[in-house]
Design a protein around this motif. Sequence first.
Motif, mmCIF file in Angstrom:
data_model
loop_
_atom_site.group_PDB
_atom_site.id
_atom_site.type_symbol
_atom_site.label_atom_id
_atom_site.label_comp_id
_atom_site.label_asym_id
_atom_site.label_seq_id
_atom_site.Cartn_x
_atom_site.Cartn_y
_atom_site.Cartn_z
ATOM 1 N N HIS A 300 0.839 -1.205 0.000
ATOM 2 C CA HIS A 300 0.000 0.000 0.000
ATOM 3 C C HIS A 300 0.873 1.254 0.000
ATOM 4 O O HIS A 300 0.872 2.021 0.973
ATOM 5 N N PRO A 301 1.618 1.513 -1.052
ATOM 6 C CA PRO A 301 2.437 2.736 -1.078
ATOM 7 C C PRO A 301 1.546 3.970 -1.103
ATOM 8 O O PRO A 301 0.522 4.003 -1.786
ATOM 9 N N VAL A 302 1.948 4.986 -0.331
ATOM 10 C CA VAL A 302 1.093 6.170 -0.196
ATOM 11 C C VAL A 302 1.633 7.389 -0.927
ATOM 12 O O VAL A 302 0.919 8.371 -1.106
ATOM 13 N N GLY A 303 2.876 7.359 -1.347
ATOM 14 C CA GLY A 303 3.420 8.478 -2.107
ATOM 15 C C GLY A 303 3.959 9.609 -1.269
ATOM 16 O O GLY A 303 5.039 10.140 -1.534
ATOM 17 N N VAL A 304 3.203 10.006 -0.234
ATOM 18 C CA VAL A 304 3.619 11.091 0.660
ATOM 19 C C VAL A 304 3.460 10.613 2.094
ATOM 20 O O VAL A 304 2.419 10.073 2.468
ATOM 21 N N LYS A 305 4.493 10.809 2.894
ATOM 22 C CA LYS A 305 4.462 10.449 4.302
ATOM 23 C C LYS A 305 5.147 11.544 5.091
ATOM 24 O O LYS A 305 6.277 11.938 4.781
ATOM 25 N N HIS A 306 4.466 12.063 6.105
ATOM 26 C CA HIS A 306 5.022 13.134 6.937
ATOM 27 C C HIS A 306 5.465 14.316 6.068
ATOM 28 O O HIS A 306 6.546 14.875 6.253
ATOM 29 N N ALA A 307 4.619 14.677 5.103
ATOM 30 C CA ALA A 307 4.834 15.844 4.239
ATOM 31 C C ALA A 307 6.049 15.697 3.332
ATOM 32 O O ALA A 307 6.582 16.687 2.840
ATOM 33 N N ARG A 308 6.487 14.461 3.094
ATOM 34 C CA ARG A 308 7.615 14.211 2.211
ATOM 35 C C ARG A 308 7.233 13.170 1.174
ATOM 36 O O ARG A 308 6.502 12.218 1.470
ATOM 37 N N ARG A 309 7.744 13.341 -0.042
ATOM 38 C CA ARG A 309 7.605 12.295 -1.046
ATOM 39 C C ARG A 309 8.417 11.086 -0.591
ATOM 40 O O ARG A 309 9.580 11.219 -0.205
#
Length: 551
Positions: A300-309
């Motif tokens: 389940h990749p989300v692309g953005v995590k903690h405001a970072r790509r």
Amino acid sequence: MSEKIYTMLARAFAAEGVDVCFGLMGDGNMHFMTTLAGLPDVRAYFVRHEHCACTMAAGFSRARDTVGVASVTCGPGLTQITTALASASASNIPMVIFAGESPLGAAWYGQRIEQAPIVVATGAHYIACHSAKLMAKYVSEAFFIARTQNRPVVLGVPYDLQQLMVEDDQPYQPSTDFIPTLAPLQPPPTDVAAARVMIEAAQRIVVLGGRGARLAGAADACRALAARTGALLATTLPARGLFCPDPFELGVAGGYSSAVTRDMMAKADLIIAVGASLTSYTADSGKLFPGARVIQIDEHPVGVKHARRTADHYLRADARLGVEALIEAVGTRAPQAGWRDAETARRIAQEPADTHDFPVPADTIDPRRAVAALDAALPKDWVLVNGTGHNAHFSVHMRGRKADDFITIREFGAIGNALSQSIGVAAARPDATVVVIDGDGSVLMHMQEMETIRRYNLRILVCILNDGAYGPEIHRLRAQGLSDAGAVFGRGDMGRMAEGYGIRGRVVTAEEQIATLTQAFTASEGPEVWDIHIADTVISPMTRRSLVKHG
């Protein structure tokens, strides 16, 4: 057959596979807890604080990879658990909390409060159980959400509804009956081909494993991929030890990285992240591997995590199958000079995590040397629970310990949890010796649970890194030329405090004591507390970097 709703609910929990529950009783949950505790094969731990009951359930969940269960009463019992819920939500820990609610039929009730908004604000899910005929479905829904979304769920059951009689005429259907059995996700060939191109273009690769890699059984495949591509290995903090004892495992990637790890990660030109969500912690806010491209293997990749790509390329797949596909796609090659070689292995094995020099006052120990002494003395198969706070950095670097034997829950950054988590871990693994390493400020927040440890005679060794203060605060205040008086409290004698709870307590002021104490503890039974007096002058590398950034 007719029965009380609280009896039906207790049996429903047991049907969900619940065999351990942590709770503090009040009017809103005492009938449920008493009934659940009386069922065959159920162990109930009656504890001293609601927050700790939930934190124990979180530790239990993480240690056993299952749903943790706790119970609290309504009103103030529920409001006490908000930090524990927020921590579990941030850490994606599946839990079900049985909470009372104020009686629906009461015109006035002193502990009435709108519980749902409080719970939802923490990131947890709330189910208001206000229909007698739907009670069984509420339980199944709660466990279904916890299991499929990896988040805490609170069941709010009004006190008066629990007392109603219902007919036991339908078999309970547990949540597992509704969870589809799916084959592991295979990676798309086109995405594998694109990842192969990136790997072939890279010279200095790091294979980074997270909890997803551990749960998918991908550790061996990651080692094979690293060997095939001339890569080094690293892990996220929750998966620390995943590749132990591989000589090319750098250790933890992130703010807690050792000096060697930071050096090698800074040189990397490709990170292959396997079952890792690539949080800001793991990337150290983008500073750990600034020049590297990133491949993320995740279902389940989300692309953005903690405001970072998070990555440059995504391979949506089961962690193990994704890595195995890459192994088949890429050719074997010799490692880059200065990368996966004997000198790198030597540095990993021999160089200290931090060599900065600090003065150490008399009758205190440099925390790095204290942890090194613990690492040398404590058996490698004892389960380690790592706390949160300034001193947590040091104990992360205890080497040679497997990921299954390392528990940390720190995504929300709350202190005051590790002691309770260790109780949950001990309940999950009753045949193990559990070691919790935490700071004095954290332990003192919920030291009352030492009575719980003593009452259940849990095999827990509590190692308190006692600097007599709140570490991050004193270092920041001192760096800014401000008074640290509000964050300094003195070390006292927490060994004697432990004895007040009926637990053996020891004060440690010299690292040489630790080996002798370990031998004595190994030969004994029950719990013990070591009050290790450490220097408040030693600043962790992560805090030093923060002081440079913020002043």
